[in-house]
Design a protein around this motif. Structure first.
Motif, PDB file in Angstrom:
ATOM      1  N   ALA A  99      86.193  29.550  29.941  1.00 52.03           N
ATOM      2  CA  ALA A  99      85.483  30.758  29.506  1.00 52.03           C
ATOM      3  C   ALA A  99      84.495  31.230  30.566  1.00 52.03           C
ATOM      4  O   ALA A  99      84.370  32.430  30.837  1.00 52.03           O
ATOM      5  N   GLY A 100      83.802  30.308  31.210  1.00 44.91           N
ATOM      6  CA  GLY A 100      82.807  30.665  32.226  1.00 44.91           C
ATOM      7  C   GLY A 100      83.415  31.391  33.409  1.00 44.91           C
ATOM      8  O   GLY A 100      82.863  32.382  33.891  1.00 44.91           O
ATOM      9  N   ILE A 101      84.549  30.934  33.875  1.00 44.68           N
ATOM     10  CA  ILE A 101      85.163  31.578  35.034  1.00 44.68           C
ATOM     11  C   ILE A 101      85.712  32.960  34.659  1.00 44.68           C
ATOM     12  O   ILE A 101      85.651  33.892  35.447  1.00 44.68           O
ATOM     13  N   PHE A 102      86.218  33.116  33.443  1.00 45.17           N
ATOM     14  CA  PHE A 102      86.686  34.437  33.018  1.00 45.17           C
ATOM     15  C   PHE A 102      85.523  35.416  32.903  1.00 45.17           C
ATOM     16  O   PHE A 102      85.651  36.584  33.268  1.00 45.17           O
ATOM     17  N   TYR A 103      84.372  34.929  32.415  1.00 44.28           N
ATOM     18  CA  TYR A 103      83.180  35.769  32.360  1.00 44.28           C
ATOM     19  C   TYR A 103      82.790  36.227  33.766  1.00 44.28           C
ATOM     20  O   TYR A 103      82.512  37.394  34.006  1.00 44.28           O
ATOM     21  N   MET A 104      82.792  35.275  34.708  1.00 40.80           N
ATOM     22  CA  MET A 104      82.413  35.584  36.086  1.00 40.80           C
ATOM     23  C   MET A 104      83.410  36.552  36.726  1.00 40.80           C
ATOM     24  O   MET A 104      83.018  37.504  37.398  1.00 40.80           O
ATOM     25  N   LEU A 105      84.707  36.328  36.521  1.00 40.43           N
ATOM     26  CA  LEU A 105      85.723  37.210  37.100  1.00 40.43           C
ATOM     27  C   LEU A 105      85.617  38.627  36.530  1.00 40.43           C
ATOM     28  O   LEU A 105      85.772  39.608  37.252  1.00 40.43           O
ATOM     29  N   ASP A 106      85.342  38.718  35.229  1.00 37.24           N
ATOM     30  CA  ASP A 106      85.172  40.021  34.605  1.00 37.24           C
ATOM     31  C   ASP A 106      83.977  40.758  35.210  1.00 37.24           C
ATOM     32  O   ASP A 106      84.037  41.951  35.493  1.00 37.24           O
ATOM     33  N   LYS A 107      82.915  40.043  35.436  1.00 34.19           N
ATOM     34  CA  LYS A 107      81.705  40.637  36.025  1.00 34.19           C
ATOM     35  C   LYS A 107      81.975  41.104  37.455  1.00 34.19           C
ATOM     36  O   LYS A 107      81.617  42.228  37.833  1.00 34.19           O
ATOM     37  N   ILE A 108      82.615  40.264  38.266  1.00 33.01           N
ATOM     38  CA  ILE A 108      82.959  40.642  39.642  1.00 33.01           C
ATOM     39  C   ILE A 108      83.857  41.878  39.645  1.00 33.01           C
ATOM     40  O   ILE A 108      83.655  42.819  40.415  1.00 33.01           O
ATOM     41  N   SER A 109      84.838  41.865  38.786  1.00 32.35           N
ATOM     42  CA  SER A 109      85.792  42.965  38.710  1.00 32.35           C
ATOM     43  C   SER A 109      85.102  44.282  38.364  1.00 32.35           C
ATOM     44  O   SER A 109      85.293  45.298  39.039  1.00 32.35           O
ATOM     45  N   ASN A 110      84.293  44.256  37.322  1.00 32.29           N
ATOM     46  CA  ASN A 110      83.628  45.482  36.869  1.00 32.29           C
ATOM     47  C   ASN A 110      82.575  45.987  37.846  1.00 32.29           C
ATOM     48  O   ASN A 110      82.452  47.190  38.064  1.00 32.29           O
ATOM     49  N   GLU A 111      81.813  45.086  38.437  1.00 33.47           N
ATOM     50  CA  GLU A 111      80.738  45.504  39.339  1.00 33.47           C
ATOM     51  C   GLU A 111      81.237  45.970  40.706  1.00 33.47           C
ATOM     52  O   GLU A 111      80.547  46.706  41.399  1.00 33.47           O
ATOM     53  N   ASN A 112      82.440  45.523  41.095  1.00 37.18           N
ATOM     54  CA  ASN A 112      82.933  45.835  42.429  1.00 37.18           C
ATOM     55  C   ASN A 112      84.209  46.671  42.449  1.00 37.18           C
ATOM     56  O   ASN A 112      84.745  46.958  43.517  1.00 37.18           O
ATOM     57  N   GLY A 113      84.712  47.032  41.278  1.00 40.15           N
ATOM     58  CA  GLY A 113      85.923  47.846  41.210  1.00 40.15           C
ATOM     59  C   GLY A 113      87.160  47.123  41.744  1.00 40.15           C
ATOM     60  O   GLY A 113      88.042  47.741  42.330  1.00 40.15           O
ATOM     61  N   ILE A 114      87.218  45.815  41.534  1.00 45.01           N
ATOM     62  CA  ILE A 114      88.352  45.012  41.990  1.00 45.01           C
ATOM     63  C   ILE A 114      89.240  44.685  40.795  1.00 45.01           C
ATOM     64  O   ILE A 114      88.759  44.251  39.752  1.00 45.01           O
ATOM     65  N   VAL A 115      90.545  44.902  40.954  1.00 42.27           N
ATOM     66  CA  VAL A 115      91.505  44.520  39.924  1.00 42.27           C
ATOM     67  C   VAL A 115      91.895  43.069  40.189  1.00 42.27           C
ATOM     68  O   VAL A 115      92.395  42.744  41.267  1.00 42.27           O
ATOM     69  N   ILE A 116      91.639  42.202  39.220  1.00 41.86           N
ATOM     70  CA  ILE A 116      91.942  40.778  39.369  1.00 41.86           C
ATOM     71  C   ILE A 116      93.094  40.442  38.425  1.00 41.86           C
ATOM     72  O   ILE A 116      92.986  40.656  37.217  1.00 41.86           O
ATOM     73  N   THR A 117      94.179  39.931  38.994  1.00 39.22           N
ATOM     74  CA  THR A 117      95.353  39.557  38.211  1.00 39.22           C
ATOM     75  C   THR A 117      95.512  38.049  38.285  1.00 39.22           C
ATOM     76  O   THR A 117      95.476  37.465  39.361  1.00 39.22           O
ATOM     77  N   ILE A 118      95.699  37.441  37.114  1.00 36.23           N
ATOM     78  CA  ILE A 118      95.709  35.980  36.993  1.00 36.23           C
ATOM     79  C   ILE A 118      96.966  35.538  36.262  1.00 36.23           C
ATOM     80  O   ILE A 118      97.373  36.169  35.288  1.00 36.23           O
ATOM     81  N   THR A 119      97.556  34.416  36.709  1.00 45.51           N
ATOM     82  CA  THR A 119      98.648  33.817  35.946  1.00 45.51           C
ATOM     83  C   THR A 119      98.107  32.649  35.133  1.00 45.51           C
ATOM     84  O   THR A 119      97.237  31.907  35.590  1.00 45.51           O
ATOM     85  N   CYS A 120      98.625  32.510  33.912  1.00 47.14           N
ATOM     86  CA  CYS A 120      98.243  31.422  33.021  1.00 47.14           C
ATOM     87  C   CYS A 120      99.487  30.874  32.348  1.00 47.14           C
ATOM     88  O   CYS A 120     100.272  31.643  31.790  1.00 47.14           O
ATOM     89  N   SER A 121      99.653  29.568  32.374  1.00 43.86           N
ATOM     90  CA  SER A 121     100.786  28.929  31.703  1.00 43.86           C
ATOM     91  C   SER A 121     100.431  28.685  30.249  1.00 43.86           C
ATOM     92  O   SER A 121      99.882  27.641  29.889  1.00 43.86           O
ATOM     93  N   CYS A 122     100.736  29.676  29.427  1.00 44.82           N
ATOM     94  CA  CYS A 122     100.385  29.609  28.018  1.00 44.82           C
ATOM     95  C   CYS A 122     101.132  30.706  27.274  1.00 44.82           C
ATOM     96  O   CYS A 122     101.271  31.816  27.789  1.00 44.82           O
ATOM     97  N   ALA A 123     101.610  30.408  26.075  1.00 45.47           N
ATOM     98  CA  ALA A 123     102.237  31.431  25.238  1.00 45.47           C
ATOM     99  C   ALA A 123     101.165  32.373  24.707  1.00 45.47           C
ATOM    100  O   ALA A 123     100.000  31.983  24.554  1.00 45.47           O
ATOM    101  N   LYS A 124     101.537  33.608  24.430  1.00 46.18           N
ATOM    102  CA  LYS A 124     100.569  34.622  23.988  1.00 46.18           C
ATOM    103  C   LYS A 124      99.782  34.174  22.765  1.00 46.18           C
ATOM    104  O   LYS A 124      98.563  34.339  22.706  1.00 46.18           O
ATOM    105  N   GLU A 125     100.466  33.574  21.808  1.00 45.36           N
ATOM    106  CA  GLU A 125      99.786  33.170  20.567  1.00 45.36           C
ATOM    107  C   GLU A 125      98.845  31.984  20.778  1.00 45.36           C
ATOM    108  O   GLU A 125      98.006  31.708  19.925  1.00 45.36           O
TER     109      GLU A 125
END
Length: 135
Positions: A99-125
């Motif tokens: 959760a902490g890293i997603f919070y940080m990535l969201d903040k970096i993305s929004n404050e700097n106008g960077i689109v961050i794309t991440i892969t995660c090995s997990c089903a949607k549900e």
């Protein structure tokens, strides 16, 4: 903006990420950076995408990865896209504990106008709530 590519292991998430990076590199006005923990895909990326293998920088754990991504974002004001292949694998933690890293990535993305794309090995549900909002 954070984008998420999810699915179980072996469903082609990395291939989708590489295709997105290559497509965006052709049209991007800024820089694209691809972060992973293997050199396996280095030659699959367009020349305009900066490839970073975190193993070359001794990144170990979530805190080190957070600091590294902050450094990537800070080192060049022209960053437009950051692609992270296998966030949980690089951080050494299960997705539920990031959760902490997603919070940080969201903040970096929004404050700097960077689109961050991440892969995660997990089903949607099975995506935790803090991740599911990006799916």
């Amino acid at each position: 903006m954070i984008k998420l590519i999810y699915g179980s292991k072996g469903t082609g998430k990395t291939k989708q990420l590489i295709q997105a990076a290559n497509a965006n590199a052709r049209e991007a006005k800024g820089l694209s950076v691809f972060v992973t923990d293997t050199k396996r895909y280095m030659y699959d990326l367009e020349r305009g995408v900066r490839f970073i293998d975190v193993n070359d920088w001794a990144i170990a754990g979530e805190d080190a990865l957070c600091g590294f991504i902050k450094g990537v974002a800070a080192c060049n004001g022209d960053n437009e896209y950051i692609y992270i292949d296998g966030l949980g694998r690089i951080a050494g933690k299960p997705l539920e504990e990031l959760a902490g890293i997603f919070y940080m990535l969201d903040k970096i993305s929004n404050e700097n106008g960077i689109v961050i794309t991440i892969t995660c090995s997990c089903a949607k549900e099975e995506l935790p709530d803090f991740v599911a909002k990006y799916a």
